[in-house]
Design a protein around this motif. Structure first.
Motif, mmCIF file in Angstrom:
data_model
loop_
_atom_site.group_PDB
_atom_site.id
_atom_site.type_symbol
_atom_site.label_atom_id
_atom_site.label_comp_id
_atom_site.label_asym_id
_atom_site.label_seq_id
_atom_site.Cartn_x
_atom_site.Cartn_y
_atom_site.Cartn_z
ATOM 1 N N PHE A 20 0.837 -1.202 0.000
ATOM 2 C CA PHE A 20 0.000 0.000 0.000
ATOM 3 C C PHE A 20 0.874 1.255 0.000
ATOM 4 O O PHE A 20 0.659 2.183 -0.782
ATOM 5 N N SER A 21 1.887 1.271 0.859
ATOM 6 C CA SER A 21 2.774 2.436 0.967
ATOM 7 C C SER A 21 3.548 2.674 -0.326
ATOM 8 O O SER A 21 3.726 3.831 -0.741
ATOM 9 N N ILE A 24 1.148 4.263 -2.839
ATOM 10 C CA ILE A 24 0.878 5.670 -2.519
ATOM 11 C C ILE A 24 2.104 6.523 -2.845
ATOM 12 O O ILE A 24 1.975 7.640 -3.363
ATOM 13 N N GLN A 27 2.027 7.112 -6.414
ATOM 14 C CA GLN A 27 0.999 8.091 -6.762
ATOM 15 C C GLN A 27 1.559 9.510 -6.693
ATOM 16 O O GLN A 27 1.298 10.333 -7.569
ATOM 17 N N ALA A 43 -3.226 5.338 -6.584
ATOM 18 C CA ALA A 43 -4.017 5.416 -5.350
ATOM 19 C C ALA A 43 -5.245 4.509 -5.434
ATOM 20 O O ALA A 43 -5.593 3.857 -4.460
ATOM 21 N N ALA A 46 -4.018 1.007 -4.937
ATOM 22 C CA ALA A 46 -3.684 0.793 -3.524
ATOM 23 C C ALA A 46 -4.937 0.582 -2.686
ATOM 24 O O ALA A 46 -5.001 -0.332 -1.859
ATOM 25 N N VAL A 47 -5.943 1.414 -2.912
ATOM 26 C CA VAL A 47 -7.181 1.293 -2.141
ATOM 27 C C VAL A 47 -7.894 -0.021 -2.462
ATOM 28 O O VAL A 47 -8.366 -0.715 -1.557
ATOM 29 N N THR A 62 -10.146 3.637 5.107
ATOM 30 C CA THR A 62 -8.882 3.691 4.366
ATOM 31 C C THR A 62 -9.050 4.501 3.087
ATOM 32 O O THR A 62 -8.191 5.321 2.742
ATOM 33 N N THR A 66 -7.116 8.036 2.259
ATOM 34 C CA THR A 66 -6.352 8.172 1.015
ATOM 35 C C THR A 66 -6.911 9.317 0.178
ATOM 36 O O THR A 66 -6.159 10.103 -0.408
ATOM 37 N N ALA A 69 -5.739 12.620 1.451
ATOM 38 C CA ALA A 69 -4.362 12.904 1.023
ATOM 39 C C ALA A 69 -4.344 13.423 -0.414
ATOM 40 O O ALA A 69 -3.593 14.343 -0.734
#
Length: 169
Positions: A20-21, A24, A27, A43, A46-47, A62, A66, A69
């Protein structure tokens, strides 16, 4: 024939958060370098990849975080990404048993649909254009972006299976 190994809960969670990190970070670090009308949305990947491992409420939270952000970079439409990613994550978590089997093509199709719906909702919420420009954005650029995002998601899933599918080795 050997039975498949199972991963520990902590190791699986660490790999999922690492994946996930990294998405992001891509992204915010890679996507601006690839600025185009049809670009990969790391993103959303990731989601979606994280939402299938969570209950719907936590997945929506979550997606909301996101989205906040992402919204921090576009104050003119603050809250739109948070709302849409919350809905996408909730839906992905709820539908995970149907679409996110271990079949790569179904995963690609699901990412394509989620990204296209994300782009449609964002265009309608933010008022990107009107008339013909809105139709071109929704019927040409949004599907191209969704297709590119789905291809990248499938490649990531195939190449980095332990990060994005930690339940099976």
């Amino acid at each position: 024939m050997r039975a498949p190994k199972s991963t520990s809960g902590v190791g699986s969670a660490v790999r999922a958060w690492l994946g996930f990190s990294l998405l992001i970070a891509a992204q915010f670090g890679v996507r601006p370098l690839l600025a185009a009308r049809a670009s990969v949305d790391f993103a959303v990947i990731a989601v979606l990849f994280s939402a299938v491992r969570m209950r719907p409420g936590l997945a929506a939270l979550t997606g909301f975080a996101t989205g906040l952000a992402l919204d921090a970079l576009s104050p003119g439409s603050f809250g739109a990404s948070a709302l849409v990613l919350s809905l996408v994550a909730f839906g992905a978590s709820w539908l995970k048993a149907v679409f996110f089997a271990d079949h790569v093509a179904l995963t690609g199709l699901f990412v394509f649909g989620a990204k296209w719906l994300f782009d449609i909702a964002m265009a309608l919420l933010t008022g990107v254009g009107t008339g013909a420009s809105l139709l071109v954005a929704l019927l040409l650029w949004a599907p191209l972006s969704a297709a590119l995002t789905a291809v990248v998601a499938v490649l990531l899933l195939v190449l980095f299976r332990p990060l994005y599918r930690p339940q099976s080795l």
